[in-house]
Design an enzyme around this catalytic site. Structure first.
Site, short mmCIF file in Angstrom:
data_model
loop_
_atom_site.label_atom_id
_atom_site.label_comp_id
_atom_site.label_asym_id
_atom_site.label_seq_id
_atom_site.Cartn_x
_atom_site.Cartn_y
_atom_site.Cartn_z
CG ASP A 158 1.45 -6.33 3.44
OD1 ASP A 158 2.52 -6.27 2.80
OD2 ASP A 158 0.82 -5.33 3.83
CD GLN A 174 0.13 1.17 2.46
OE1 GLN A 174 0.30 0.44 1.50
NE2 GLN A 174 1.08 1.44 3.32
CE LYS A 186 3.19 -1.14 -0.44
NZ LYS A 186 2.45 -1.09 0.82
#
Ligand code: NAP
Length: 303
Positions: A115, A92, A48
């Site tokens: 997200d 995460q 990422k």
């Protein structure tokens, strides 16, 4: 369907948007919170960061210790919520067991939810309102759109009902006017239901378990599964003794296999996304899209 090619197209479309924001002093910024030392998570986060770097998005990784308490992690997120240079925040997953992921996700400001997993944004998805969408499901819809796979009026079957893949992709397909069935571990006659699908999405985390009997000839099959198979015999069985695949396995001690049987799908499907190189690259591309869109929205709201 080549996910790497679609990822490159998406990135090329983002580049001028990022350049325009940066020229106006509003370079987009993404913060990733990585708790502990999960090796798979470390690789995902590195990828990422690399994507941000390639595109000129500001990025930073915050790495609290494995033992961090919920309140302390909430304070880390609160600080990121308040920062003007951070447009997107991503925690995460998975988190260590002392942390409740659902509670932690609630701490992220919904307009910085890169997200698309905050319940506010999930509500927007259900209601058909704009907002950041979960990255993997959004990537799947991009793949279908860019390969001009018709969705409206088609029968879609989603295997898996997780919050990050199964449920949101089913809703996106529904909004695109597919007739959607969601299956899970208690579904009876899974093969029979899957065989009715014009579009079959497999997101179960079970290597090569969608075999030829599950696939209607000519169907579009999207394989979300990423399974690191470490059993050599299983690799030999799946790839019918392929010397090339076994050599690849022997080199690494594992092989990445999707949820869909890779040989059966190539024979039966009209179109399919392979593993690797299908859905995987799009997840990160859509994270970039969400971050840039959040920066643009913030700039507009400050005008
Ligand atoms: P998950 O949270 O473990 O959910 C798995 C789902 O599959 C559950 O709903 C489960 O049903 C269902 N399931 C499990 N075994 C089944 C069976 N034998 N028959 C029918 N349904 C079954 O997994 P996830 O997070 O959604 O991820 C799914 C897969 O996608 C994993 O391999 C993951 O690594 C991969 N993934 C890839 C990306 C990417 O970027 N490529 C992103 C996210 C996830 P129940 O609800 O009844 O338990």
């Amino acid at each position: 369907m080549n996910g790497n090619r679609v990822r490159d197209e998406i990135k090329a479309e983002l580049a001028p948007r990022i350049a325009a924001l940066t020229a106006r002093g509003r370079r987009p910024g993404l913060a990733v919170v990585l708790v502990g030392h999960n090796p798979a998570s470390q690789i995902y986060v590195r990828n990422k960061m690399k994507a941000c770097e390639d595109l000129g998005i500001h990025s930073e990784t915050i790495t609290p210790p494995e033992s961090i308490a919920s309140d302390e992690l909430a304070a880390v997120i609160e600080e990121l919520n308040a920062r003007a240079d951070i447009d997107g925040i991503l925690v995460q997953l998975p988190l260590p067991p002392q942390l409740d992921a659902k509670r932690i996700l609630l701490e992220i400001a919904p307009d910085k939810d890169a997200d698309g997993l905050h319940p506010y944004n999930v509500g927007c998805l259900v209601a058909g309102l704009p907002g950041p969408r979960a990255c993997t499901p959004a990537g799947i819809l991009e793949l279908l759109a860019r390969y001009q796979i018709p969705v409206a009026g088609k029968r879609a079957v989603v295997v898996g009902r997780s919050d990050i893949v199964g449920k949101p992709v089913a809703l996106l397909l529904l909004h695109a006017h597919a007739t959607v069935t969601i299956c899970h571990s208690k579904t009876t006659d899974l093969a029979g239901i899957c065989r009715q699908a014009d579009i079959l999405v497999a997101a179960m985390g079970r290597p090569a378990s969608i075999t030829r009997d599950f696939i209607q000839p000519g169907a579009t099959v999207i394989d979300v599964g990423t399974n690191h198979v470490t059993d050599r015999e299983l690799v030999a069985r799946i790839f019918r003794g392929s010397a090339e695949r076994l050599a690849a396995f022997d080199k690494r001690g594992s092989l990445l296999v999707g949820d869909v049987h890779p040989l059966d799908v190539a024979e039966r499907a009209g179109a399919y996304s392979p593993v690797p190189g299908g859905v995987g690259p799009l997840t990160i591309a859509m994270l970039m899209v969400n971050t840039v869109a959040a920066a643009e929205k913030k700039e507009l709201s400050h005008r």
